[in-house]
Scaffold this active site. Sequence first.
Site, PDB file in Angstrom:
ATOM      1  N   HIS A   1      38.872  35.116  35.461  1.00 32.96           N
ATOM      2  CA  HIS A   1      39.258  34.703  36.814  1.00 32.96           C
ATOM      3  C   HIS A   1      38.734  33.311  37.128  1.00 32.96           C
ATOM      4  O   HIS A   1      38.010  32.719  36.340  1.00 32.96           O
ATOM      5  CB  HIS A   1      38.836  35.729  37.859  1.00 32.96           C
ATOM      6  CG  HIS A   1      37.350  35.911  37.998  1.00 32.96           C
ATOM      7  ND1 HIS A   1      36.583  36.548  37.050  1.00 32.96           N
ATOM      8  CD2 HIS A   1      36.487  35.537  38.979  1.00 32.96           C
ATOM      9  CE1 HIS A   1      35.321  36.579  37.452  1.00 32.96           C
ATOM     10  NE2 HIS A   1      35.229  35.957  38.619  1.00 32.96           N
TER      11      HIS A   1
ATOM     12  N   HIS B   1      38.643  42.003  42.935  1.00 31.95           N
ATOM     13  CA  HIS B   1      37.683  40.895  42.974  1.00 31.95           C
ATOM     14  C   HIS B   1      38.226  39.645  43.669  1.00 31.95           C
ATOM     15  O   HIS B   1      37.852  39.376  44.799  1.00 31.95           O
ATOM     16  CB  HIS B   1      37.196  40.574  41.565  1.00 31.95           C
ATOM     17  CG  HIS B   1      36.095  39.565  41.536  1.00 31.95           C
ATOM     18  ND1 HIS B   1      34.911  39.744  42.197  1.00 31.95           N
ATOM     19  CD2 HIS B   1      36.012  38.349  40.932  1.00 31.95           C
ATOM     20  CE1 HIS B   1      34.130  38.693  42.002  1.00 31.95           C
ATOM     21  NE2 HIS B   1      34.775  37.831  41.245  1.00 31.95           N
TER      22      HIS B   1
ATOM     23  N   HIS C   1      36.577  31.940  39.211  1.00 25.32           N
ATOM     24  CA  HIS C   1      35.224  31.550  39.621  1.00 25.32           C
ATOM     25  C   HIS C   1      34.571  30.684  38.546  1.00 25.32           C
ATOM     26  O   HIS C   1      34.721  30.940  37.354  1.00 25.32           O
ATOM     27  CB  HIS C   1      34.364  32.790  39.890  1.00 25.32           C
ATOM     28  CG  HIS C   1      34.630  33.388  41.241  1.00 25.32           C
ATOM     29  ND1 HIS C   1      34.427  34.713  41.521  1.00 25.32           N
ATOM     30  CD2 HIS C   1      35.094  32.820  42.381  1.00 25.32           C
ATOM     31  CE1 HIS C   1      34.744  34.944  42.787  1.00 25.32           C
ATOM     32  NE2 HIS C   1      35.160  33.812  43.321  1.00 25.32           N
TER      33      HIS C   1
ATOM     34  N   HIS D   1      26.110  40.196  33.313  1.00 24.19           N
ATOM     35  CA  HIS D   1      26.366  39.670  34.643  1.00 24.19           C
ATOM     36  C   HIS D   1      25.630  40.477  35.708  1.00 24.19           C
ATOM     37  O   HIS D   1      26.224  40.994  36.660  1.00 24.19           O
ATOM     38  CB  HIS D   1      27.884  39.680  34.906  1.00 24.19           C
ATOM     39  CG  HIS D   1      28.328  38.693  35.946  1.00 24.19           C
ATOM     40  ND1 HIS D   1      28.250  38.954  37.289  1.00 24.19           N
ATOM     41  CD2 HIS D   1      28.849  37.460  35.842  1.00 24.19           C
ATOM     42  CE1 HIS D   1      28.721  37.922  37.961  1.00 24.19           C
ATOM     43  NE2 HIS D   1      29.087  36.997  37.110  1.00 24.19           N
TER      44      HIS D   1
ATOM     45  N   ASP E   1      31.620  30.401  37.482  1.00 24.14           N
ATOM     46  CA  ASP E   1      30.700  31.014  36.514  1.00 24.14           C
ATOM     47  C   ASP E   1      31.471  31.773  35.422  1.00 24.14           C
ATOM     48  O   ASP E   1      30.876  32.361  34.528  1.00 24.14           O
ATOM     49  CB  ASP E   1      29.653  31.913  37.202  1.00 24.14           C
ATOM     50  CG  ASP E   1      30.263  33.033  38.019  1.00 24.14           C
ATOM     51  OD1 ASP E   1      31.420  32.903  38.441  1.00 24.14           O
ATOM     52  OD2 ASP E   1      29.569  34.047  38.242  1.00 24.14           O
ATOM     53  N   HIS E   2      32.802  31.732  35.488  1.00 21.84           N
ATOM     54  CA  HIS E   2      33.626  32.331  34.431  1.00 21.84           C
ATOM     55  C   HIS E   2      34.538  31.313  33.741  1.00 21.84           C
ATOM     56  O   HIS E   2      35.018  31.563  32.645  1.00 21.84           O
ATOM     57  CB  HIS E   2      34.456  33.491  34.993  1.00 21.84           C
ATOM     58  CG  HIS E   2      33.602  34.632  35.448  1.00 21.84           C
ATOM     59  ND1 HIS E   2      33.421  35.775  34.705  1.00 21.84           N
ATOM     60  CD2 HIS E   2      32.826  34.777  36.549  1.00 21.84           C
ATOM     61  CE1 HIS E   2      32.579  36.581  35.342  1.00 21.84           C
ATOM     62  NE2 HIS E   2      32.212  36.001  36.463  1.00 21.84           N
TER      63      HIS E   2
ATOM     64  N   GLU F   1      30.492  44.116  34.024  1.00 22.37           N
ATOM     65  CA  GLU F   1      29.585  43.390  34.913  1.00 22.37           C
ATOM     66  C   GLU F   1      28.737  44.387  35.686  1.00 22.37           C
ATOM     67  O   GLU F   1      29.108  45.562  35.820  1.00 22.37           O
ATOM     68  CB  GLU F   1      30.387  42.528  35.898  1.00 22.37           C
ATOM     69  CG  GLU F   1      31.202  43.340  36.903  1.00 22.37           C
ATOM     70  CD  GLU F   1      31.004  42.876  38.345  1.00 22.37           C
ATOM     71  OE1 GLU F   1      29.898  42.398  38.664  1.00 22.37           O
ATOM     72  OE2 GLU F   1      31.939  43.006  39.138  1.00 22.37           O
TER      73      GLU F   1
ATOM     74  N   ASP G   1      34.583  40.142  36.450  1.00 19.85           N
ATOM     75  CA  ASP G   1      34.149  40.724  37.719  1.00 19.85           C
ATOM     76  C   ASP G   1      35.263  41.615  38.243  1.00 19.85           C
ATOM     77  O   ASP G   1      36.431  41.271  38.131  1.00 19.85           O
ATOM     78  CB  ASP G   1      33.855  39.616  38.741  1.00 19.85           C
ATOM     79  CG  ASP G   1      32.660  38.771  38.312  1.00 19.85           C
ATOM     80  OD1 ASP G   1      31.952  39.190  37.374  1.00 19.85           O
ATOM     81  OD2 ASP G   1      32.451  37.699  38.910  1.00 19.85           O
TER      82      ASP G   1
HETATM   83 ZN   LIG Z   1      33.695  36.277  40.159  1.00 19.85          ZN
END
Ligand SMILES: [Zn+2]
Length: 647
Positions: free
Chosen positions: A67, A156, A69, A415, A71-72, A202, A177
């Site tokens: 996705h 999410h 975000h 995570h 951090d991904h 996660e 996530d």
């Molecule tokens: Zn996320």
Amino acid sequence: MKIRVLTLGAGQEVGRSCVVVYIGGKTVMFDCGMHMGYQDERRFPDFRMVSRNGNYTQAVDAVIVTHFHLDHCGALPYFTEVCGYDGPVFMTYPTRAIVPVMLEDFRKVLVDRRGEVELFSNRHISDSMKKVRCVNLHETVRIGEDMEIRAYYAGHVLGAAMFYLRVGTESVVYTGDYNMTPDRHLGAAYIDRLRPDLLVTETTYGTSIRDSKRARERDFLTQVHETVANGGKVLIPVFALGRAQELCILLDEYWERMNLDVPIYLSAGMTSKANLYYKLLVSWTSEKVKTSYAERNAFGFGRMQQWDRSLVDRPGPCILFATPGMLHGGTSLEVFKRWATSELNMVILPGYCVAGTVGNKLLAGGNGKAIDVDKRTKLSVACKVRYLSFSAHADAKGIMRLVQQCAPRHVMLVHGERSRMEFLAGKIGKTFRVRVFMPPNGTTVTMRTSAAVPVRVSRRLASEALKGVSERRAQRRAMGATPEPTSRAAVSGVLLFSSGSGGGAVRLVGDSEVGAALGVREVRVTHGTEIGLPRLASPEGAAEDDSPAQKRARTDDAECNDSSDAAVLKKAEQSLARCNLGGQAVSVDLERGLVTVGSFEALLQTKEVIQDEETHLQLSCSWLQDDEELAHVCIEALREAFCPLGP
Ligand SMILES: [Zn+2]
């Protein structure tokens, strides 16, 4: 066979998700994230662990991004354009649309506002996106010879997906996530009963057992409402896509419900982004959500007005969504400087702001203190400062439900914080009796997988089996039951082995297809099963502590003893004669040790069990396809007669 997993990021931490799976001779990288809390080399995963010589295209077969975000996905341009990975990158369509916007917003914060050395350029982002191949939900995408991936709905955020990866007979599910409870505009995550060798999940909210997102939303609305009711102004710094639209929808609905007319403004550029988001969302959300939005038309954002610079000093309450999200320049910072000095006003920040930004200084406790907002201005902050993160993650209950749905053989937790993982690892291990890993970054975990033999099932058999499944599903739907995770269907047929090149193949075909498959005209297919018989009582009596040799000696005696065989056959004949055999007669051939009814034959045999050093008696049954029902009756009767408690 073995699967190896190298955790480059998100091992016992939240941030820079990056999990490398070595499976069936392939290497797949799940997520390519950035750690928002670090400014040094720890910001990115340590990619050197994947390839010593730096040839990443050779070392990695595919990258999958779950996705948008950061951090991904935040390390993706760095991995493809700076490290030089040139292989395929997979993500869903909405993720593909939003990732470059997120990356560019973030790059601007670092470079334009803080003068940091570029980690990747605007050009890097667009070049990186050229390597992306988009996937649809539930679409099975083949990558090369024997590898396939499939995306599942993760909730999410818009576009978020869990991914199933299969190479040969081994498989992995990586969740990214996800959220197991439906929210305002996204449904709940859902996955088939895939029984993968490994589930990587996660654990962000691994110990909380309530859906706290709803509470946070209520909190947000109450605070905004209170502020404007007291005549204050609310500034909500946002990035252009994602959270901004989520909050817009939330406010729009609340305003409608409460019949409020305090103006809500969007800063320049946000309206067009909102339209893009709307289009993506409508094609992504469930039918139910789509319909309700069509009715409500909440996405029209009719209430939202375009912000104009001249409005900043207009008296009276209002709400402004303004970019950029971390108060590091642009409209949001400009307005903040004017509004922050009044205690009537409020600023609502996202949960995380990069160090060095005004947003970060505020989160660090700038409220009530003087902070530097730029090189020339020190500002005494009097307004209320709130922050909130709306990302929906699965709670402990949700994670347990996903494990149950997916039915994996091993589970790996990423995570999340170590303490939360430990709690959850214990719970999962105890409930599902599977091994649970929670490796720290930079470590490799190896797990054994079963050596299954793949069988090609004929189209006819497969479609018959699938028909059964869809009928069962329709029944469940008719009863108003929830859809079950993909059910397994039993398929019976004839197994054909061939020793062709490449190790041969195993095929399962229907009886009527055998002739064509073997290239012969006439085929008689016989079905068979075995019924094990208990040892017959001998005149001397069977002592349980006999040695195996003594036992065998006695069984051998029994074998020579015709009357013993005859006794078995007699008993078989009698039990069959008592059944409804559709008028067919039972005949016994003592010489051959055979009982026959129609095409059904039960042959008395001895069977050596090498392990037990014992010889058992058994009835080997066989019949033709046409006598399937008759055979069923006979086998039941024989089992009943000889081993009433046995299988
Ligand atoms: Zn996320």
